[in-house]
Design a protein around this motif. Sequence first.
Motif, PDB file in Angstrom:
ATOM      1  N   LEU A 132       0.830  -1.209   0.000  1.00 47.41           N
ATOM      2  CA  LEU A 132       0.000   0.000   0.000  1.00 47.41           C
ATOM      3  C   LEU A 132       0.866   1.261   0.000  1.00 47.41           C
ATOM      4  CD1 LEU A 132      -2.816  -1.014   2.542  1.00 47.41           C
ATOM      5  CD2 LEU A 132      -2.878  -1.077   0.040  1.00 47.41           C
ATOM      6  N   THR A 133       1.975   1.215   0.736  1.00 40.22           N
ATOM      7  CA  THR A 133       2.908   2.344   0.734  1.00 40.22           C
ATOM      8  C   THR A 133       3.537   2.509  -0.646  1.00 40.22           C
ATOM      9  OG1 THR A 133       3.393   1.964   3.085  1.00 40.22           O
ATOM     10  CG2 THR A 133       4.965   3.297   1.835  1.00 40.22           C
ATOM     11  N   TRP A 134       3.862   1.393  -1.295  1.00 45.20           N
ATOM     12  CA  TRP A 134       4.431   1.416  -2.648  1.00 45.20           C
ATOM     13  C   TRP A 134       3.457   2.055  -3.622  1.00 45.20           C
ATOM     14  CZ3 TRP A 134       3.064  -0.719  -7.363  1.00 45.20           C
ATOM     15  CH2 TRP A 134       4.075  -0.808  -8.332  1.00 45.20           C
ATOM     16  N   LEU A 135       2.180   1.717  -3.520  1.00 43.58           N
ATOM     17  CA  LEU A 135       1.171   2.324  -4.401  1.00 43.58           C
ATOM     18  C   LEU A 135       1.055   3.827  -4.143  1.00 43.58           C
ATOM     19  CD1 LEU A 135      -1.765  -0.289  -4.288  1.00 43.58           C
ATOM     20  CD2 LEU A 135      -0.260   0.201  -6.223  1.00 43.58           C
ATOM     21  N   ALA A 136       1.016   4.210  -2.859  1.00 43.96           N
ATOM     22  CA  ALA A 136       0.847   5.623  -2.527  1.00 43.96           C
ATOM     23  C   ALA A 136       2.012   6.464  -3.039  1.00 43.96           C
ATOM     24  CB  ALA A 136       0.705   5.782  -1.015  1.00 43.96           C
ATOM     25  N   ALA A 137       3.222   5.900  -3.014  1.00 43.81           N
ATOM     26  CA  ALA A 137       4.395   6.636  -3.501  1.00 43.81           C
ATOM     27  C   ALA A 137       4.305   6.891  -5.001  1.00 43.81           C
ATOM     28  CB  ALA A 137       5.667   5.858  -3.179  1.00 43.81           C
ATOM     29  N   ARG A 138       3.473   6.148  -5.684  1.00 43.69           N
ATOM     30  CA  ARG A 138       3.277   6.316  -7.141  1.00 43.69           C
ATOM     31  C   ARG A 138       1.921   6.918  -7.454  1.00 43.69           C
ATOM     32  NH1 ARG A 138       6.663   2.895  -5.653  1.00 43.69           N
ATOM     33  NH2 ARG A 138       8.463   2.202  -6.883  1.00 43.69           N
ATOM     34  N   ASP A 139       1.321   7.552  -6.427  1.00 40.84           N
ATOM     35  CA  ASP A 139       0.023   8.219  -6.571  1.00 40.84           C
ATOM     36  C   ASP A 139      -1.066   7.266  -7.045  1.00 40.84           C
ATOM     37  OD1 ASP A 139       1.082  10.717  -5.789  1.00 40.84           O
ATOM     38  OD2 ASP A 139       1.790  11.088  -7.826  1.00 40.84           O
ATOM     39  N   HIS A 140      -1.034   6.050  -6.514  1.00 37.59           N
ATOM     40  CA  HIS A 140      -2.059   5.062  -6.824  1.00 37.59           C
ATOM     41  C   HIS A 140      -2.698   4.563  -5.533  1.00 37.59           C
ATOM     42  CE1 HIS A 140      -1.754   4.535 -11.150  1.00 37.59           C
ATOM     43  NE2 HIS A 140      -0.423   4.535 -11.049  1.00 37.59           N
ATOM     44  N   THR A 141      -3.873   3.972  -5.680  1.00 39.01           N
ATOM     45  CA  THR A 141      -4.563   3.302  -4.579  1.00 39.01           C
ATOM     46  C   THR A 141      -4.932   1.902  -5.045  1.00 39.01           C
ATOM     47  OG1 THR A 141      -6.765   4.034  -5.284  1.00 39.01           O
ATOM     48  CG2 THR A 141      -5.529   5.514  -3.818  1.00 39.01           C
ATOM     49  N   LEU A 142      -5.507   1.129  -4.140  1.00 36.92           N
ATOM     50  CA  LEU A 142      -5.972  -0.191  -4.548  1.00 36.92           C
ATOM     51  C   LEU A 142      -7.017  -0.088  -5.657  1.00 36.92           C
ATOM     52  CD1 LEU A 142      -6.335  -2.159  -1.170  1.00 36.92           C
ATOM     53  CD2 LEU A 142      -4.687  -2.580  -3.009  1.00 36.92           C
ATOM     54  N   SER A 175     -12.379  -9.345  -3.023  1.00 28.41           N
ATOM     55  CA  SER A 175     -13.160  -8.300  -2.359  1.00 28.41           C
ATOM     56  C   SER A 175     -13.460  -7.133  -3.281  1.00 28.41           C
ATOM     57  CB  SER A 175     -12.408  -7.798  -1.116  1.00 28.41           C
ATOM     58  OG  SER A 175     -12.115  -8.852  -0.226  1.00 28.41           O
ATOM     59  N   LYS A 176     -12.993  -7.228  -4.536  1.00 25.43           N
ATOM     60  CA  LYS A 176     -13.209  -6.180  -5.550  1.00 25.43           C
ATOM     61  C   LYS A 176     -12.638  -4.837  -5.110  1.00 25.43           C
ATOM     62  CE  LYS A 176     -17.367  -8.463  -7.331  1.00 25.43           C
ATOM     63  NZ  LYS A 176     -16.589  -9.205  -8.329  1.00 25.43           N
ATOM     64  N   LEU A 177     -11.489  -4.894  -4.452  1.00 31.06           N
ATOM     65  CA  LEU A 177     -10.800  -3.665  -4.057  1.00 31.06           C
ATOM     66  C   LEU A 177      -9.866  -3.169  -5.149  1.00 31.06           C
ATOM     67  CD1 LEU A 177      -9.836  -4.541  -0.350  1.00 31.06           C
ATOM     68  CD2 LEU A 177     -11.808  -3.226  -1.180  1.00 31.06           C
ATOM     69  N   THR A 178      -9.582  -4.009  -6.146  1.00 32.70           N
ATOM     70  CA  THR A 178      -8.685  -3.643  -7.233  1.00 32.70           C
ATOM     71  C   THR A 178      -9.367  -3.907  -8.566  1.00 32.70           C
ATOM     72  OG1 THR A 178      -7.738  -5.867  -7.317  1.00 32.70           O
ATOM     73  CG2 THR A 178      -6.660  -4.282  -5.862  1.00 32.70           C
ATOM     74  N   ARG A 179      -8.723  -3.453  -9.614  1.00 31.28           N
ATOM     75  CA  ARG A 179      -9.164  -3.812 -10.956  1.00 31.28           C
ATOM     76  C   ARG A 179      -8.771  -5.270 -11.235  1.00 31.28           C
ATOM     77  NH1 ARG A 179      -6.931   1.580 -14.194  1.00 31.28           N
ATOM     78  NH2 ARG A 179      -8.410   3.077 -13.248  1.00 31.28           N
ATOM     79  N   PRO A 180      -9.378  -5.909 -12.234  1.00 29.24           N
ATOM     80  CA  PRO A 180      -9.028  -7.310 -12.531  1.00 29.24           C
ATOM     81  C   PRO A 180      -7.552  -7.458 -12.904  1.00 29.24           C
ATOM     82  CG  PRO A 180     -11.085  -6.689 -13.609  1.00 29.24           C
ATOM     83  CD  PRO A 180     -10.493  -5.414 -13.071  1.00 29.24           C
ATOM     84  N   PHE A 181      -6.947  -8.529 -12.451  1.00 27.36           N
ATOM     85  CA  PHE A 181      -5.557  -8.835 -12.800  1.00 27.36           C
ATOM     86  C   PHE A 181      -5.342 -10.335 -12.671  1.00 27.36           C
ATOM     87  CE2 PHE A 181      -5.558  -7.852  -8.244  1.00 27.36           C
ATOM     88  CZ  PHE A 181      -4.940  -8.985  -7.723  1.00 27.36           C
ATOM     89  N   ARG A 182      -4.236 -10.797 -13.234  1.00 26.43           N
ATOM     90  CA  ARG A 182      -3.861 -12.208 -13.131  1.00 26.43           C
ATOM     91  C   ARG A 182      -2.464 -12.299 -12.534  1.00 26.43           C
ATOM     92  NH1 ARG A 182      -5.259 -15.267 -18.698  1.00 26.43           N
ATOM     93  NH2 ARG A 182      -4.887 -17.039 -17.303  1.00 26.43           N
ATOM     94  N   LEU A 183      -2.254 -13.312 -11.705  1.00 23.09           N
ATOM     95  CA  LEU A 183      -0.957 -13.518 -11.070  1.00 23.09           C
ATOM     96  C   LEU A 183      -0.220 -14.671 -11.740  1.00 23.09           C
ATOM     97  CD1 LEU A 183      -1.928 -13.232  -7.285  1.00 23.09           C
ATOM     98  CD2 LEU A 183      -0.851 -11.488  -8.706  1.00 23.09           C
ATOM     99  N   PRO A 184       1.096 -14.576 -11.833  1.00 22.63           N
ATOM    100  CA  PRO A 184       1.873 -15.701 -12.382  1.00 22.63           C
ATOM    101  C   PRO A 184       1.828 -16.883 -11.427  1.00 22.63           C
ATOM    102  CG  PRO A 184       3.339 -14.028 -11.500  1.00 22.63           C
ATOM    103  CD  PRO A 184       1.952 -13.444 -11.457  1.00 22.63           C
ATOM    104  N   PRO A 185       2.075 -18.097 -11.911  1.00 21.93           N
ATOM    105  CA  PRO A 185       2.054 -19.271 -11.029  1.00 21.93           C
ATOM    106  C   PRO A 185       3.146 -19.193  -9.965  1.00 21.93           C
ATOM    107  CG  PRO A 185       2.951 -19.840 -13.188  1.00 21.93           C
ATOM    108  CD  PRO A 185       2.397 -18.461 -13.308  1.00 21.93           C
TER     109      PRO A 185
END
Length: 377
Positions: A132-142, A175-185
Amino acid sequence: MDSPLSGLAWLDRNKERPDSTADWLRRLATGDIELTHEAFHSLEPWRAAAHLRELLMSCGVLPAVDKRICSLERWLIGHLVDIPDSDHAQVIRRFATWEVLPRLRTSSQKKPITPAARRHAADQVKQATAFLTWLAARDHTLGTCGQTGIDAWHTEQNEYTRNTMRAFLLWCSASKLTRPFRLPPVQIRRATPMPQPERLKLIGQLLSDPDLPLRTRVAGVIVLLYAQPLSQVVRLTLDDVGHSNYQTLLRLGEPPSPVPEPLAELLHRWISSRDNMNTATNHASRWLFPGRRAGQPMHPDALAALINDLGIPTTAGRTAAIRQHVLEMPAPVVAEALGYHRVTTAKLASEAGGTWSRYAAGDHWRSPPGWTPQSST
């Protein structure tokens, strides 16, 4: 306890000082401190508070709760206070309350939480906070984070951090706190096993060297011979040691495993001279390796340090042992006897080049006739 004076001395130590054990007991008696686990979370110093809490649990005064869950709950209170952004703190509180803690409580109903599982749960919370701190430093939120943000974060992190964060990211997605994404295995790497001659040499050293501590010798051989993680070794009790047809058996799975000489002699000698048995903490303890905390076995990290001090790498030794077992016996038999999952031993057998494809039919779950757990000595 065998020596009541030592207990009285413990209660008398610094008894007039606030937050001493005697002070806490007085305040519990008067109701100034509630007799609840939640009240103990705020007591400092926390180690002394944890020791008293475990004594009260062992006496039946407080309801029994897994000590590592208590530890995580206490740590979480301070962690949330230290998060400067209130919105971030709210998200982390929800994640811990509805995802991390329930998963641990469910696991504790099946078997005690290991120190590694407790550390992993705390790391999940810490990494989520850092994200969350990493996102905030880039002016982003969840709410504005999607596949591009996830990919950028992944490229900056090591494998452990990526795997630790997976639970939080999946929870955010569900929880639908983010936009859709996929994670690598998930990438799983196994420890490199030590060479078989080195493993056999270490077993011989532990069995034959009388100058080595008895506790370390017994625990080390159980690791190197039966491929047991120390988190499971410390959970062994006297009831897991038994006899059948004049042979000592050790219950690690089903059926119990035979204990060869001279390990059997060392094991019985250790049972009759176990440490940490002289105070109220573990009086008449059934643990094979009693700890210093009330009703608790020895901490696996403490036991690991003693074994490692002898130059025995427990992880590499255990990996070598299980690899050798699946080469010599069918993987399902190894899994049942040593308490492993069948899928795990099947994969290990395939990686090791095992040739067993089937094994003789029979009931491999039944204990041998005449199994009798050993009474304490």
